[in-house]
Scaffold this active site. Structure first.
Site, PDB file in Angstrom:
ATOM      1  N   ARG A  36      -7.899  -8.300  -9.165  1.00  0.00           N
ATOM      2  CA  ARG A  36      -8.548  -9.080  -8.325  1.00  0.00           C
ATOM      3  C   ARG A  36      -9.443 -10.337  -8.791  1.00  0.00           C
ATOM      4  O   ARG A  36      -9.633 -11.357  -7.944  1.00  0.00           O
ATOM      5  CB  ARG A  36      -9.776  -8.089  -7.603  1.00  0.00           C
ATOM      6  CG  ARG A  36      -9.249  -7.296  -6.721  1.00  0.00           C
ATOM      7  CD  ARG A  36     -10.348  -6.538  -5.767  1.00  0.00           C
ATOM      8  NE  ARG A  36      -9.634  -5.860  -4.840  1.00  0.00           N
ATOM      9  CZ  ARG A  36     -10.339  -4.977  -3.916  1.00  0.00           C
ATOM     10  NH1 ARG A  36     -11.457  -4.453  -4.760  1.00  0.00           N
ATOM     11  NH2 ARG A  36      -9.885  -4.830  -2.887  1.00  0.00           N
ATOM     12  N   LYS A 194      -1.153  10.774   7.008  1.00  0.00           N
ATOM     13  CA  LYS A 194      -1.541  11.235   8.133  1.00  0.00           C
ATOM     14  C   LYS A 194      -1.268  10.360   9.610  1.00  0.00           C
ATOM     15  O   LYS A 194      -1.631   9.313   9.287  1.00  0.00           O
ATOM     16  CB  LYS A 194      -3.061  11.721   8.222  1.00  0.00           C
ATOM     17  CG  LYS A 194      -3.717  12.847   7.357  1.00  0.00           C
ATOM     18  CD  LYS A 194      -4.970  12.822   7.229  1.00  0.00           C
ATOM     19  CE  LYS A 194      -5.453  14.176   6.651  1.00  0.00           C
ATOM     20  NZ  LYS A 194      -6.928  14.083   6.624  1.00  0.00           N
ATOM     21  N   GLY A 351      -3.214   1.065  -0.309  1.00  0.00           N
ATOM     22  CA  GLY A 351      -3.549   1.483  -1.528  1.00  0.00           C
ATOM     23  C   GLY A 351      -2.421   2.305  -2.216  1.00  0.00           C
ATOM     24  O   GLY A 351      -2.004   1.828  -3.524  1.00  0.00           O
ATOM     25  N   GLY A 374      -8.268  -1.879   3.520  1.00  0.00           N
ATOM     26  CA  GLY A 374      -8.689  -1.580   4.706  1.00  0.00           C
ATOM     27  C   GLY A 374      -8.379  -3.171   5.729  1.00  0.00           C
ATOM     28  O   GLY A 374      -8.246  -2.926   6.972  1.00  0.00           O
TER      29      GLY A 374
END
Ligand code: ADP
Ligand code: MG
Length: 393
Positions: A36, A194, A351, A374
């Site tokens: 990053r 999920k 991720g 996110g």
């Protein structure tokens, strides 16, 4: 586009407040992965080349509006200095006005963890005004924080001439090319654990893509929703209605949904557990589905061959343990190959997806791999990201 870049800004002699994401992993007081930090270098260098004085604003961990010494950005300073090749001076919020006044060309200031300020996560206008008073222009280079309306990502952008930094610019261009104005056919691969964490994403995608490939644990839920036996598989058996709604919506919009036609099953999710490939409708009651099978992979490769754009989030199987990584690895390599042949624009994020692409050795061969987490998922959900919206002029 609607947003400006560093090329549009008056920068010489100006103090540039640069929102960056240097929320890096740390162990024993040392940065273990400086990715990053390395990714903000082009923006900071460019600012200095154009005669601006960069003041970095960043968060680190979740101190919840209080000063938590263990969450000081001081741990990032050596890595920042190494990446930027210039001295980086960490200053507290209280020291900032004086430090900014004394800043010399060639120096970078780093404002202490902005989440030490109670106003940050509240998008507090007072904090934003205090920040704005420190600089002349605002540069947002933290796409990965853009899904949060915080003082340093949202409110501040309205108070100064504002633009996207180089990293933000690259991310936005890649994402716009993939979903706003994609070359078609457009295919989305959605996998992972999920359905429940990705309902909004699936609903948005069925309305926008030509092909939706469903894989991973989420595919089990869809197979079960169609009345198929899925044995002891990870699945959300209470999400059947949602899965059927998504299928029905796809029917309406003309989106073709691709579920696995064959699957790899085992008794346990363990290294060395014996596994078999069976047809998707033939999962034994005492087995769990852990990967898509080779026939499914063949069909995916063919599909990639007919598409021009691919968006990917979520692995096709439980890729952490071999051999259940096989479908994810093979499909990732096929996508990378098509990208290399200029036949496909490929954008991936998430991720576990990013780890899976590294595992397959193709993370550098996709057109764009988003590390934004996110923010990437919210973008795939079709949501407007407050930090990006605030840059629009
Ligand atoms: P991302 O982080 O890229 O958004 P997710 O977090 O949604 O992806 O999902 C990744 C996880 O899904 C991985 O840990 C993987 O092991 C798990 N997974 C994928 N397929 C299966 C499966 N068939 N059974 C159990 N877990 C699975
Ligand atoms: Mg994940």
């Amino acid at each position: 586009m609607g947003w400006q870049t560093l090329d549009d800004m008056e920068l010489s002699g100006r103090t540039a407040l640069v929102r960056v994401d240097v929320n890096v992993p740390v162990e024993d007081g040392r940065v273990t992965d400086a990715t990053r930090i390395e990714r903000i270098v082009p923006t900071v260098r460019d600012l200095m080349d154009k005669g601006a004085l960069p003041v970095l604003i960043a968060h680190f961990g979740r101190p919840k509006g209080k000063v938590v010494p263990e969450m000081s950005l001081s741990v990032t300073v050596p890595a920042l200095e190494a990446a930027l090749g210039v001295p980086v001076r960490l200053v507290t919020f209280e020291e900032a006005p004086e430090a900014v006044g004394a800043q010399k060309p060639g120096e970078v200031l780093l404002l202490e963890n902005i989440r030490f300020q109670p106003g940050e996560e509240k998008n507090d206008p007072v904090l934003a005004a205090q920040l704005a008073a420190l600089g002349d222009v605002y540069v947002n280079d933290a796409f990965s924080a853009a899904h949060r309306a915080h003082a340093s990502t949202e409110a501040l952008a309205h108070l100064l001439p504002a633009c996207a930094g180089r990293l933000m610019e690259a991310e936005l261009k890649a994402l716009e090319a993939a979903l706003s104005a994609p070359e078609r056919p457009l295919c989305a691969v959605v996998g992972g654990a999920k359905v429940s964490t990705k309902i909004d994403l699936l609903k948005n995608l069925v309305a926008r893509v030509d092909h939706l490939v469903i894989g991973g644990g989420m595919a089990n839920t869809f197979l079960a929703a169609q009345g198929l036996e899925i044995g002891t598989s990870l699945a959300e058996r209470d999400m059947g209605e949602t899965a059927r709604e998504i299928m029905a919506r796809a029917e309406e919009t003309g989106c073709r949904v691709h579920l696995p036609v064959d699957v790899v099953v085992a008794e346990r999710f363990e290294a060395g557990a014996p596994s078999q490939t069976v047809a998707a409708e033939a999962c034994p009651a005492d087995r769990m589905i852990l990967d898509a099978g080779p026939e499914t992979v063949e069909r995916l490769k063919e599909l990639f061959g007919t598409c021009r754009t691919l968006i990917w989030n979520g692995p096709l199987g439980a890729f952490e343990i071999a051999p259940f990584d096989a479908a994810t690895v093979a499909a990732a390599r096929a996508a990378a190959e098509a990208t290399g042949a200029d036949a496909l624009v490929s954008v991936a994020g998430g991720g576990d997806t990013v780890s899976a692409l590294h595992h397959a050795g193709v993370a550098d061969d996709f057109s764009y791999v988003s590390t934004a987490g996110g923010a990437f998922l919210e973008w795939m959900e079709g949501k407007e990201l407050p930090g990006v919206a605030a840059l629009h002029r």
